[in-house]
Design a protein around this motif. Structure first.
Motif, short mmCIF file in Angstrom:
data_model
loop_
_atom_site.label_atom_id
_atom_site.label_comp_id
_atom_site.label_asym_id
_atom_site.label_seq_id
_atom_site.Cartn_x
_atom_site.Cartn_y
_atom_site.Cartn_z
N THR A 71 1.20 -7.80 -13.10
CA THR A 71 2.64 -7.71 -13.31
C THR A 71 3.31 -7.36 -11.99
N ALA A 72 4.64 -7.37 -11.99
CA ALA A 72 5.38 -7.02 -10.79
C ALA A 72 5.06 -5.56 -10.44
N ASP A 73 5.14 -5.23 -9.14
CA ASP A 73 4.83 -3.87 -8.71
C ASP A 73 6.04 -2.96 -8.95
N VAL A 82 3.72 7.82 -2.36
CA VAL A 82 4.29 8.55 -1.22
C VAL A 82 5.36 7.71 -0.51
N GLU A 83 5.11 6.38 -0.43
CA GLU A 83 6.05 5.50 0.30
C GLU A 83 7.41 5.38 -0.40
N HIS A 84 7.51 5.83 -1.65
CA HIS A 84 8.76 5.65 -2.39
C HIS A 84 9.78 6.75 -2.14
N ILE A 85 9.36 7.85 -1.48
CA ILE A 85 10.35 8.91 -1.21
C ILE A 85 10.30 9.35 0.25
N LYS A 86 11.47 9.77 0.74
CA LYS A 86 11.56 10.37 2.08
C LYS A 86 12.20 11.73 1.90
N PHE A 90 15.11 8.44 -2.63
CA PHE A 90 14.24 7.59 -3.45
C PHE A 90 14.51 6.13 -3.14
N ASP A 91 13.46 5.32 -3.08
CA ASP A 91 13.65 3.88 -2.95
C ASP A 91 12.44 3.18 -3.55
N PHE A 92 12.60 2.65 -4.77
CA PHE A 92 11.47 1.96 -5.42
C PHE A 92 12.01 0.94 -6.42
N LEU A 93 11.12 0.05 -6.88
CA LEU A 93 11.51 -0.90 -7.91
C LEU A 93 11.13 -0.32 -9.27
N ILE A 116 14.28 -3.71 -11.02
CA ILE A 116 15.60 -3.26 -10.57
C ILE A 116 15.39 -2.14 -9.56
N ARG A 117 16.00 -2.27 -8.38
CA ARG A 117 15.79 -1.27 -7.33
C ARG A 117 16.48 0.04 -7.70
#
Length: 563
Positions: free
Chosen positions: A296-298, A307-311, A325-328, A333-334
């Motif tokens: 399925t889509a990630d 870890v890559e989804h937050i700064k 936060f930055d993730f799908l 939906i972003r």
């Protein structure tokens, strides 16, 4: 008594009697006329029926951005070749040598012709559709004639998926009676399969509410034919959902106190659970289930964040302890948000990220199963979704209290309602891309506003003129004329105000989808009570279908309802 208050059944039993006609199958493929050709490498090529049908799926989508995406093209071509005859496979080897334009034009013209039909012809088509609806669109459930939600099987076509779904362009196969499991009551008239076919299975399971089911071939997920949202069963389920969310209101303070205490726990597992729960509560994040790799889509939710989804920013834009936060999320939906969090949450996140790679799980000691088990212990029936429902409904209620001005006219009150609904949609991250027609409809609205302003100026001049005439004449006729012009001016002012409100609303709404929260996360009783309290007609908030879905709430709510 209203039907949602009839006698309750034994635990787990959903019905005693269920009778229906089974699904209505998508019509069979109609071959293209002889003068509509497919071309390969510049030469016309007559395709076998199965191959031609799949070619039409692609041709219909030529003007869609999907067909420009490489992954869509590759998946389509792969699946299409599997269905070709050996001769066709020898010839058709490259998608870029295929010319579908003539087929595309045929369907565009067909569509235009359908739009151009006379009123009588359209009426005839509507009557045919109504006849099918009458025959297949209803079932008998415990003596009530209930409407079925989606009684037609999905026609074959190309899978679209949302966002950049890895399976887009794959062939959705035609559903046959042999794929379908029927569910009904033993003593009912069992639905007949179409001539020459048989059902996969007939079941008599009264602990589920679906009428028929099959497995679709792309994601291997089960599809169901269910009752319409306005039916008694669905209404009851909906009502219970909001009652569970209202129960959370009484214990939420205790739950918050506990997860705040757990931020300092000696057990890493508890700390992670507490921070995740804080996100689910404060930001209305979804829990996020584990999924098969590459299937399925990630997309991720709270528990599956990496870890890559937050700064982390100790200071940002004048705020402290900011998490970016930055993730799908669901449906690709972003989710992008910068949030100032409590200091212990920030410290814990630093700890969770220590010595990890970007692709590692942020909450490596946590799964949705662990989280939901914990929630169930805190309150019966509690899941991450209940938090979303609770926070959405409570936000709507608070925003309505803060924004509604009882002195406003109906248009003004509706703007306040939509603003309250927008606050919820933003909380739940219900976005949409700006509609294609947005610019055009905004221009139309602006021209209406300009025209109304001119009418208003003219009316002001006419009133001035009428007042001058009254000054001179001082008779009853002139006085009546002044009153008439004043009334007209007032009416035009009101109309202009209404148009301006519409424009504001439209602009603020262009990238936000209000419908999802309105139908799924907001207790309808909050809106109905608000309508009754402020004299706003319910049909201004809910259309006919929505009023049927929420009939249970309309029946039982007065203006004093508190969520």
């Amino acid at each position: 008594c209203p039907r949602w208050e009839e006698e309750k059944m034994a635990d787990g039993v959903k019905w005693k009697q269920l009778e229906h006609r089974g699904p209505y199958f998508a019509p069979l493929y109609e071959p293209l006329p002889d003068d509509v050709q497919f071309y390969y490498d510049g030469k016309p090529l007559k395709l076998s029926l199965a191959t031609e049908e799949i070619a039409t799926f692609y041709a219909k989508m030529l003007d869609h951005e999907y067909t420009t995406k490489e992954i869509f093209q590759n998946n389509f071509f792969n699946d299409w070749r599997k269905e070709m005859t050996p001769q066709e496979q020898k010839i058709i080897k490259h998608l870029d040598k295929c010319d579908f334009r003539e087929i595309h034009k045929y369907f565009v013209d067909k569509n235009e012709a359908r739009k151009a039909l006379s009123k009588e012809e359209k009426q005839k088509l509507k009557e045919e559709a109504d006849k099918i609806q009458e025959e297949y669109g209803y079932c008998i459930l415990d003596g009530h004639r209930e409407k079925i939600g989606n009684f037609k099987t999905e026609p074959p076509g190309l899978f679209r998926g949302r966002g950049d779904h890895p399976k887009m362009g794959m062939l959705k196969k035609r559903i046959m009676p042999e794929d379908v499991v029927i569910n009904c009551s033993k003593d009912s008239k069992i639905p007949e399969p179409p001539a020459g076919h048989k059902w996969k299975e007939v079941r008599f399971d009264n602990t589920v509410t679906w009428l028929a089911s099959w497995t679709e071939n792309i994601q291997n997920s089960l599809k169901y034919i269910m009752l319409n949202p306005s039916s008694k069963l669905k209404g009851e389920k909906d009502w219970q959902k909001y009652e569970v969310a209202r129960k959370l209101k009484d214990v939420v303070h205790k739950i918050r106190a506990q997860y705040q205490a757990d931020w300092k726990s000696k057990e890493m597992k508890k700390r992670q659970r507490a921070v995740a729960l804080y996100f689910i509560d404060k930001l209305a994040l979804r829990a996020g289930n584990e999924k098969e790799e590459g299937e399925t889509a990630d997309t991720v939710g709270c528990c599956s964040l990496r870890v890559e989804h937050i700064k982390l920013h100790p200071k940002l834009d004048g705020q402290e302890h900011v998490v970016e936060f930055d993730f799908l999320g669901k449906d690709s939906i972003r989710y992008y948000n910068k949030v100032s969090v409590e200091k212990p949450v920030f410290k814990n996140l630093q700890l969770f990220m220590k010595n990890k790679d970007p692709g590692d799980d942020l909450f490596d000691r946590l799964t949705t199963v662990i989280l939901n088990k914990h929630l169930q212990n805190l309150m019966n029936g509690l899941t991450a979704k209940v938090f979303r429902t609770y926070n959405a409904s409570i936000t709507l209620q608070e925003q309505l209290k803060a924004l509604t001005n009882p002195e406003d006219n109906v248009a003004g009150k509706l703007l306040s309602y939509n603003r309250a609904n927008r606050a919820v949609a933003i909380l739940c991250n219900h976005q949409r891309s700006t509609p294609k027609t947005f610019e055009k409809s905004m221009q139309n609205l602006q021209s209406k506003i300009d025209a109304k302003k001119q009418q208003l100026e003219k009316a002001q001049q006419e009133l001035k003129k009428a007042e001058d005439e009254f000054e001179d004449a001082k008779d009853a006729k002139a006085e009546a004329n002044v009153q008439k012009k004043k009334k007209l001016l007032e009416r035009l002012k009101e109309q202009l105000a209404k148009l301006n409100v519409q424009a504001t609303d439209k602009e603020e709404n262009k990238q936000i989808a209000l419908g999802t929260s309105k139908l799924n996360y907001l207790d309808p009783r909050i809106s109905i009570a608000w309508c009754k309290k402020f004299g706003v007609p319910i049909e201004k908030i809910y259309n006919k279908t929505q009023r049927e879905k929420f009939a249970w709430a309309i029946d039982m709510t007065d203006e004093d309802f508190e969520f």
